[in-house]
Write a protein that holds these residues in place. Structure first.
Motif, short mmCIF file in Angstrom:
data_model
loop_
_atom_site.label_atom_id
_atom_site.label_comp_id
_atom_site.label_asym_id
_atom_site.label_seq_id
_atom_site.Cartn_x
_atom_site.Cartn_y
_atom_site.Cartn_z
N GLY A 1 0.78 -1.23 0.00
CA GLY A 1 0.00 0.00 0.00
C GLY A 1 0.81 1.28 0.00
N LEU A 2 2.09 1.21 -0.38
CA LEU A 2 2.90 2.43 -0.52
C LEU A 2 2.55 3.10 -1.85
CD1 LEU A 2 5.31 4.32 0.20
CD2 LEU A 2 6.77 2.68 -1.04
N VAL A 3 2.12 4.35 -1.79
CA VAL A 3 1.74 5.11 -2.98
C VAL A 3 2.76 6.22 -3.20
CG1 VAL A 3 -0.05 6.49 -4.10
CG2 VAL A 3 -0.68 4.64 -2.54
N SER B 1 3.61 15.85 -6.68
CA SER B 1 4.38 14.78 -6.04
C SER B 1 3.86 14.58 -4.63
CB SER B 1 5.87 15.13 -6.00
OG SER B 1 6.44 15.16 -7.30
N LEU B 2 3.59 13.32 -4.30
CA LEU B 2 3.02 13.00 -3.00
C LEU B 2 3.32 11.55 -2.68
CD1 LEU B 2 1.06 13.72 -0.60
CD2 LEU B 2 -0.80 12.86 -2.06
N THR B 3 3.72 11.27 -1.44
CA THR B 3 3.93 9.90 -0.98
C THR B 3 2.98 9.61 0.17
OG1 THR B 3 6.27 9.89 -1.62
CG2 THR B 3 5.58 8.28 0.02
N VAL B 4 2.29 8.48 0.08
CA VAL B 4 1.43 8.02 1.17
C VAL B 4 1.98 6.69 1.64
CG1 VAL B 4 -0.90 7.45 1.90
CG2 VAL B 4 -0.55 9.17 0.11
N GLU B 5 2.37 6.62 2.89
CA GLU B 5 3.00 5.43 3.44
C GLU B 5 1.99 4.30 3.59
OE1 GLU B 5 6.17 5.08 3.89
OE2 GLU B 5 6.70 7.17 3.46
N PRO B 6 2.46 3.05 3.60
CA PRO B 6 1.55 1.91 3.80
C PRO B 6 0.71 2.08 5.06
CG PRO B 6 3.72 1.14 3.15
CD PRO B 6 3.86 2.61 3.41
N ASP C 1 3.67 0.22 -4.33
CA ASP C 1 4.64 -0.79 -3.90
C ASP C 1 5.73 -0.98 -4.95
OD1 ASP C 1 3.20 -1.08 -1.60
OD2 ASP C 1 2.19 -2.90 -2.21
N GLY C 2 6.14 0.13 -5.56
CA GLY C 2 7.24 0.09 -6.52
C GLY C 2 6.85 -0.31 -7.92
#
Length: 277
Positions: A16-18, A37-42, A77-78
């Motif tokens: 669930g890493l976005v 640009s945005l990161t949402v952690e699992p 998830d990459g």
């Protein structure tokens, strides 16, 4: 085909890493997303807020490739969403592969989108039987029914399993839609203004279900205009305006001490004075 501007490195195993990287999207002459640009952690809960027309829903729809990006890329998830890398360019995946990816990305829309000719239970069980997630076998009808009843129970509607959408209130239909999104055990759940089509008295029954989901460990990305709900449920609040992320941070920081003037101006218009007491 899109030229890569940034190298994508596969992370360690996650669920669930976005990662949204320099995403742009244009409709005609209008650039709706301007290098997001945005990161949402699992397991994280990101809530996106902002004025109408700021690009919130478009950004959400790029995450499961309902809208194609014009530049940049999105990975879960990459793994790139909607594209593969060949050389230094992105090439769009065949539709069948995109559909497989979408089985891992549940989405709840504003207007429920239930099949009117299917009961609540049938709406929930259709996908696990017809289109299971990659690497998972199709469920039998009996298995799908048992799981469907569990999910309807989770959203408080087990007793309405045999009701058709026309026999349900708007809030009940949206809760069925949430159960349906959960049926494939997605890595990520996307919510696009999940209460905007509801009468005010039905809003809380849907928000309460999402609050419970926020504790489950599934990554949630939510577009909403419900500021009290955003403050209550989010790990990260993202404020967008004119196709850009103006500011993001923890709810207590964004709502009580925003750093950008545009953020302060927006919240001064949409948050009741008592909200900050």
């Amino acid at each position: 085909m899109i030229r890569m501007s940034t190298t994508l490195e596969a992370p360690a195993a996650t669920r669930g890493l976005v990662e949204i990287t320099k995403v742009r999207k244009t409709f005609g002459p209008t650039e709706v997303l301007k290098g997001i640009s945005l990161t949402v952690e699992p397991g994280g809960v990101a809530v996106i807020v902002g004025p109408s027309g700021s690009g919130k829903s478009t950004l959400l729809r790029t995450i499961n490739h309902l809208e194609k990006v014009d530049a940049g890329f999105i990975a879960i998830d990459g793994e790139l969403v909607g594209y593969r890398v060949k050389g230094n360019k992105l090439h769009e995946l065949p539709e069948r592969d995109i559909l497989k990816q979408r089985t891992e990305i549940g989405m709840v829309f504003q207007n429920f989108n239930l099949f009117p000719h299917l009961t609540a239970l049938e709406n929930v069980t259709e996908a696990p039987v017809v289109a299971p997630r990659p690497g998972k076998p199709r469920r039998s009808q009996a298995e799908a029914r048992a799981r469907g009843l569990e999910l309807l129970d989770r959203v408080g509607l087990r007793d309405r399993a045999d009701a058709y959408p026309r026999q349900l209130s708007g809030g009940q239909q949206q809760r069925v839609a949430i159960a349906r999104a959960l049926a494939l055990d997605p890595k990520i759940l996307l919510f696009d203004e999940p209460t905007s089509a509801l009468d005010p008295e039905l809003v809380n029954e849907v928000l309460d279900v999402i609050r419970e989901l926020a504790k489950s460990g599934t990554t949630l990305i939510i577009v909403t205009h419900e500021m009290g709900f955003a403050r209550d449920v989010a790990d990260t609040v993202v404020f967008m305006d004119q196709g850009q992320i103006v500011e993001q941070g923890k709810p207590q920081d964004i709502f009580t001490n925003p750093q950008e003037e545009r953020t302060r101006s927006f919240f001064s218009k949409v948050i009741e004075p008592a909200f900050n007491i």
